[in-house]
Design an enzyme around this catalytic site. Structure first.
Site, mmCIF file in Angstrom:
data_model
loop_
_atom_site.group_PDB
_atom_site.id
_atom_site.type_symbol
_atom_site.label_atom_id
_atom_site.label_comp_id
_atom_site.label_asym_id
_atom_site.label_seq_id
_atom_site.Cartn_x
_atom_site.Cartn_y
_atom_site.Cartn_z
ATOM 1 N N ALA A 61 0.868 -1.180 0.000
ATOM 2 C CA ALA A 61 0.000 0.000 0.000
ATOM 3 C C ALA A 61 0.902 1.226 0.000
ATOM 4 O O ALA A 61 2.090 1.135 0.313
ATOM 5 C CB ALA A 61 -0.870 -0.018 1.243
ATOM 6 N N GLY A 100 0.334 -5.101 0.603
ATOM 7 C CA GLY A 100 -0.843 -5.032 -0.250
ATOM 8 C C GLY A 100 -0.613 -5.664 -1.616
ATOM 9 O O GLY A 100 -1.567 -6.125 -2.256
ATOM 10 N N GLU A 103 -1.205 -9.254 -1.105
ATOM 11 C CA GLU A 103 -2.645 -9.421 -0.839
ATOM 12 C C GLU A 103 -3.442 -9.373 -2.146
ATOM 13 O O GLU A 103 -4.361 -10.152 -2.368
ATOM 14 C CB GLU A 103 -3.113 -8.351 0.151
ATOM 15 C CG GLU A 103 -2.501 -8.578 1.536
ATOM 16 C CD GLU A 103 -2.846 -7.482 2.528
ATOM 17 O OE1 GLU A 103 -2.492 -6.315 2.257
ATOM 18 O OE2 GLU A 103 -3.460 -7.786 3.557
ATOM 19 N N GLU A 123 4.229 -5.913 6.869
ATOM 20 C CA GLU A 123 3.502 -4.847 7.578
ATOM 21 C C GLU A 123 3.957 -4.685 9.021
ATOM 22 O O GLU A 123 3.997 -3.567 9.537
ATOM 23 C CB GLU A 123 1.986 -5.110 7.525
ATOM 24 C CG GLU A 123 1.326 -4.778 6.189
ATOM 25 C CD GLU A 123 1.371 -5.918 5.179
ATOM 26 O OE1 GLU A 123 2.186 -6.847 5.356
ATOM 27 O OE2 GLU A 123 0.599 -5.880 4.207
HETATM 28 C C1 3H9 Z 1 0.704 -2.388 3.333
HETATM 29 O O1 3H9 Z 1 0.874 -2.852 2.253
HETATM 30 C C2 3H9 Z 1 -0.615 -2.414 4.061
HETATM 31 C C3 3H9 Z 1 -1.594 -3.352 3.463
HETATM 32 O O2 3H9 Z 1 -1.484 -4.621 4.083
HETATM 33 C C4 3H9 Z 1 -3.025 -2.942 3.735
HETATM 34 C C5 3H9 Z 1 -3.518 -1.673 3.161
HETATM 35 C C6 3H9 Z 1 -4.968 -1.446 3.394
HETATM 36 N N1 3H9 Z 1 4.691 3.399 -0.146
HETATM 37 O O3 3H9 Z 1 13.275 1.435 -0.462
HETATM 38 P P1 3H9 Z 1 13.640 2.139 -1.712
HETATM 39 C C7 3H9 Z 1 9.336 4.592 -1.985
HETATM 40 S S1 3H9 Z 1 1.952 -1.596 4.154
HETATM 41 C C8 3H9 Z 1 5.175 4.578 -0.561
HETATM 42 O O4 3H9 Z 1 14.718 3.159 -1.649
HETATM 43 P P2 3H9 Z 1 14.659 -0.308 -2.831
HETATM 44 C C9 3H9 Z 1 10.497 4.972 -1.077
HETATM 45 O O5 3H9 Z 1 10.111 5.916 -0.101
HETATM 46 C C10 3H9 Z 1 3.303 -1.595 3.008
HETATM 47 N N2 3H9 Z 1 6.443 4.742 -1.004
HETATM 48 O O6 3H9 Z 1 13.964 1.117 -2.904
HETATM 49 C C11 3H9 Z 1 11.484 5.519 -2.084
HETATM 50 O O7 3H9 Z 1 11.072 6.836 -2.411
HETATM 51 P P3 3H9 Z 1 12.148 7.988 -2.723
HETATM 52 C C12 3H9 Z 1 3.961 -2.916 2.958
HETATM 53 C C13 3H9 Z 1 7.231 3.679 -1.026
HETATM 54 O O8 3H9 Z 1 14.780 -0.774 -4.223
HETATM 55 C C14 3H9 Z 1 11.255 4.647 -3.314
HETATM 56 O O9 3H9 Z 1 9.959 4.073 -3.140
HETATM 57 N N3 3H9 Z 1 5.126 -2.837 2.091
HETATM 58 C C15 3H9 Z 1 6.793 2.423 -0.592
HETATM 59 O O10 3H9 Z 1 15.868 -0.253 -1.967
HETATM 60 C C16 3H9 Z 1 12.256 3.542 -3.453
HETATM 61 O O11 3H9 Z 1 12.298 2.803 -2.247
HETATM 62 C C17 3H9 Z 1 6.335 -2.526 2.567
HETATM 63 O O12 3H9 Z 1 6.532 -2.372 3.747
HETATM 64 C C18 3H9 Z 1 5.458 2.294 -0.155
HETATM 65 N N4 3H9 Z 1 4.953 1.117 0.259
HETATM 66 O O13 3H9 Z 1 13.624 -1.231 -2.070
HETATM 67 C C19 3H9 Z 1 7.433 -2.439 1.546
HETATM 68 N N5 3H9 Z 1 7.819 1.539 -0.719
HETATM 69 O O14 3H9 Z 1 12.828 7.522 -3.986
HETATM 70 C C20 3H9 Z 1 8.164 -1.142 1.696
HETATM 71 C C21 3H9 Z 1 8.838 2.234 -1.216
HETATM 72 O O15 3H9 Z 1 11.306 9.182 -2.889
HETATM 73 N N6 3H9 Z 1 9.185 -0.928 0.690
HETATM 74 N N7 3H9 Z 1 8.512 3.525 -1.403
HETATM 75 O O16 3H9 Z 1 13.067 8.025 -1.526
HETATM 76 C C22 3H9 Z 1 10.347 -1.604 0.685
HETATM 77 O O17 3H9 Z 1 10.617 -2.472 1.485
HETATM 78 C C23 3H9 Z 1 11.360 -1.191 -0.350
HETATM 79 O O18 3H9 Z 1 11.032 0.071 -0.822
HETATM 80 C C24 3H9 Z 1 11.459 -2.167 -1.547
HETATM 81 C C25 3H9 Z 1 12.389 -1.543 -2.627
HETATM 82 C C26 3H9 Z 1 12.054 -3.491 -1.059
HETATM 83 C C27 3H9 Z 1 10.125 -2.394 -2.170
#
Ligand code: 3H9
Length: 641
Positions: A61, A100, A103, A123
């Site tokens: 999400a 998400g 999901e 999460e």
């Molecule tokens: C969820 O899903 C809740 C649901 O169950 C229910 C909903 C109802 N949102 O990390 P990076 C941005 S909770 C917004 O440097 P990498 C990040 O800020 C979510 N932005 O890249 C960055 O921006 P900027 C569950 C996001 O290649 C850019 O993307 N998911 C999000 O080293 C690049 O990110 C997670 O917890 C996001 N969800 O790693 C996964 N994710 O360039 C969270 C990233 O402006 N994300 N951004 O600084 C990660 O673990 C890593 O970003 C990922 C990529 C492994 C995907």
């Protein structure tokens, strides 16, 4: 358009394109609902493939939306609507399939994935539980224990493991899209995750895993909430479990822990948002490491594991062989942990040398020799004589004055501090310490290195201990004051563990050894401010040879490796109190942590005021990632700490 529909024959291909990570922002949710309506209505469509543009499937999400009220359509409703579709949906997964994103994939009726894809519900790391049906659908696809580990542990699994457990239906060896289309063509009736029974009962092993995860949580609410959610998913009807999941998710989303974790999430990604890191950087492919001790071997491994070439220089053949053996052990342990598949291509990029001349072609050299300014200055002089004029020269010192070390170079602008944390191939933090004359492209090069190594680089100014060690010395000093004022080492350590730190300050010193800090204190004795309060209890322990676990005695006595309070240490503390004329007082665990955190925050304020750290967020990132401060507080200097 964030969601588009194309077609191949009677298969519709729904593509999400929402860079950088295809998060399910509101536009995506609207687009998906729209695509669902269109594909359901279109009689030419027999099946649907859901895919993503760019480097990844949906990584979750949109966390940026979490500080405002949720706007419809809500993700759980989108997932439910896709699951209810009358035409088969096949999810084509690549990159990070997280939160998400997974999901959404579980709402589809089939899932095919690239072998490199990672699937998870992280999460809990954001202080949440999955909020779009993840806790209810996953235990219907994979064994309950696996679901528990993924949901309450938060760690993703490989696509191969997903296939083994039943989360993935097939791996796509090359063309993901075509494999998914073939799957969609062959698909008959939709096959709904939620209609399946859970894959097994809650047995003893499940309870054991739950207990281990709860113990590791050390105060993080989302983990216990996640365990409860999986238990509900196994015990209750799916509709009830889904409703409870949503209520828990929304409650946690507004909690101080989740807010602190979100702030940290973005803070960790903003540490290098600095003009000095944005300009052109120098190459970093060929690295030299001076010293093959624990730190040198760890730094060399960190570089090798991320594809760099490394030459390690030691003073003689014997030390070089010992350094190589350490490096090999680290690389082999990384293979065992599944970080790499094969050690050979990694080790092929490694060599040792005993002559600095072997570094003549290196882009970057990092020294990791004994922590002594004269030794380090000498290494820098020798490097200056042999390296290319554009090569960057870095020191891994954790507290020495890098301006003095840089001044040994003909061109001090190419010197920088790269303070790795041990074990260097695992710890995420890299303090990038900036001497006064460092050039911007050298700073940009260090930032590029941090990213290449998968580390969180934090910029720091020059002072004794930079950001982290300087603040930690204030913290340790306060712990010493507390002993003299009436607390015992056990009370202080217990209070720190109760706060969420992995270890107390005294047991940590026993583990690391008290002798190095003692030698440092002796060196600094002459320049110490005579008016500053000084507690000499640790010096007295060292004078008795109580150097910690390695001598069987330190702050504690050790009985079969287990720490027990020491009568001798109590005596020394009592004497210290009486010679300082202090009447001991009683402390609660809260009193102890309040004093320690107040000292730490006051030092942090000084670090900020002097411009050593760029922001309070950077300090929190350092303390959490380098020193084990609990993530869910957001770091020790946030108000929720
Ligand atoms: C969820 O899903 C809740 C649901 O169950 C229910 C909903 C109802 N949102 O990390 P990076 C941005 S909770 C917004 O440097 P990498 C990040 O800020 C979510 N932005 O890249 C960055 O921006 P900027 C569950 C996001 O290649 C850019 O993307 N998911 C999000 O080293 C690049 O990110 C997670 O917890 C996001 N969800 O790693 C996964 N994710 O360039 C969270 C990233 O402006 N994300 N951004 O600084 C990660 O673990 C890593 O970003 C990922 C990529 C492994 C995907």
């Amino acid at each position: 358009m964030t969601v588009t529909i194309t077609s191949q024959g009677d298969v519709a291909i729904v593509t999400i394109d929402n860079p950088p990570v295809n998060a399910t922002s509101q536009a995506v949710r609207v687009g998906l609902m729209d695509a669902l309506t269109k594909t359901e209505r279109d009689s030419a469509v027999r099946a649907v493939v859901l895919t993503c543009a760019g480097r990844t499937f949906v990584a979750g999400a949109d966390v940026k939306e979490f500080d405002t009220e949720p706007v419809p359509p809500h993700l759980p409703d989108v997932v439910a609507a896709i699951e209810a579709a009358t035409k088969p949906w096949v999810a084509a997964l690549h990159g990070h399939v997280l939160g998400g994103g997974l999901e959404l994939a579980m709402g589809c009726h089939w899932r095919v994935a690239m072998p490199q894809a990672r699937l998870g519900l992280p999460e809990v790391t954001l202080g949440l539980i999955p909020g779009a049906g993840g806790t209810v659908r996953l235990p219907r696809l994979v064994p309950p224990q696996t679901a528990l580990k993924m949901i309450a542990g938060g760690k993703p699994i490989t696509a191969e493991a997903g296939l083994k457990f039943g989360l993935i239906d097939a791996l796509a060896e090359d063309d993901l899209r075509q494999t998914a289309i073939q799957f969609a063509k062959a698909a008959q009736e939709p096959r709904r995750s939620l209609s399946k029974p859970v894959t097994g009962a809650r047995d003893e092993n499940f309870a054991k895993v739950a207990a281990q995860l709860a113990a590791k949580a050390r105060g993080q609410q989302s983990v216990t909430a996640a365990i409860a959610a999986v238990e509900r998913a196994i015990d209750m009807a799916p509709e009830q479990a889904l409703a409870a999941e949503r209520t828990t998710f929304l409650g946690l989303k507004a909690s101080p822990q989740a807010k602190a974790l979100r702030r940290l999430f973005f803070a960790e990604r903003a540490t290098l948002n600095d003009p000095r890191c944005k300009g052109p950087a120098r190459p970093i492919d060929r690295v030299g490491v001076i010293g093959g001790g624990t730190m040198g071997a760890g730094i060399a491994a960190a570089c090798l594991l991320r594809g760099l070439t490394v030459t390690m220089v030691e003073r003689n053949a014997e030390s070089a062989a010992a350094g190589a053996a350490r490096l090999h052990a680290v690389v082999e342990s990384s293979a065992k942990r599944g970080i790499i598949v094969d050690t050979r291509p990694v080790l092929d990029r490694f060599e040792t040398a005993t002559d600095y001349a072997a570094l003549a072609d290196r882009d970057l050299v990092i020294e990791a020799v004994f922590e002594d300014i004269d030794v380090k200055c000498d290494v820098f002089r020798q490097l200056d004589a042999v390296l290319r004029p554009d090569a960057v020269i870095a020191t891994n010192t954790s507290y020495l004055d890098i301006n003095t070390i840089a001044a040994t170079l003909r061109d001090p602008s190419r010197a920088i501090g790269l303070h790795f944390f041990s074990p260097a191939h695992i710890m995420k933090l890299l303090e990038i310490a900036l001497p006064d004359q460092v050039s911007d492209d050298v700073v940009a090069t260090a930032a590029k290195l941090a990213k290449r190594l998968g580390k969180i680089g934090v910029l720091a100014g020059i002072c004794d201990g930079f950001i982290g060690n300087r603040i930690m010395s204030a913290y340790r000093r306060e712990a010493d004051y507390l002993l003299e004022d009436g607390a015992s080492p056990t009370q202080v350590d217990d209070a720190m563990r109760a706060y969420g730190l992995p270890m107390g300050v005294f047991e940590m010193q026993d583990l690391a050894g008290l002798d190095i800090a003692w030698a440092m204190r002796k060196r600094r004795a002459a320049t110490r401010d005579p008016t500053e309060r000084y507690v000499d209890i640790a010096d007295q322990l060292c004078a008795l040879g109580r150097f910690g676990q390695k001598t069987g005695k330190g702050w504690y006595d050790y009985d079969n490796g287990m720490p027990v309070p020491s009568k001798k240490v109590d005596e020394i503390i009592a004497k210290a109190r009486s010679s300082a004329k202090i009447t001991p007082r009683r402390f609660t665990a809260d009193d102890i942590m309040e004093r320690i955190l107040a000292a730490l925050r006051s030092e942090a304020a000084a670090v900020l005021a002097e411009g050593i750290a760029r922001s309070a967020d950077d300090i929190n990132v350092v303390m959490v990632n380098g020193y084990g401060f609990p993530r869910w507080t957001g770091g020790p200097i946030t108000s929720s700490g």
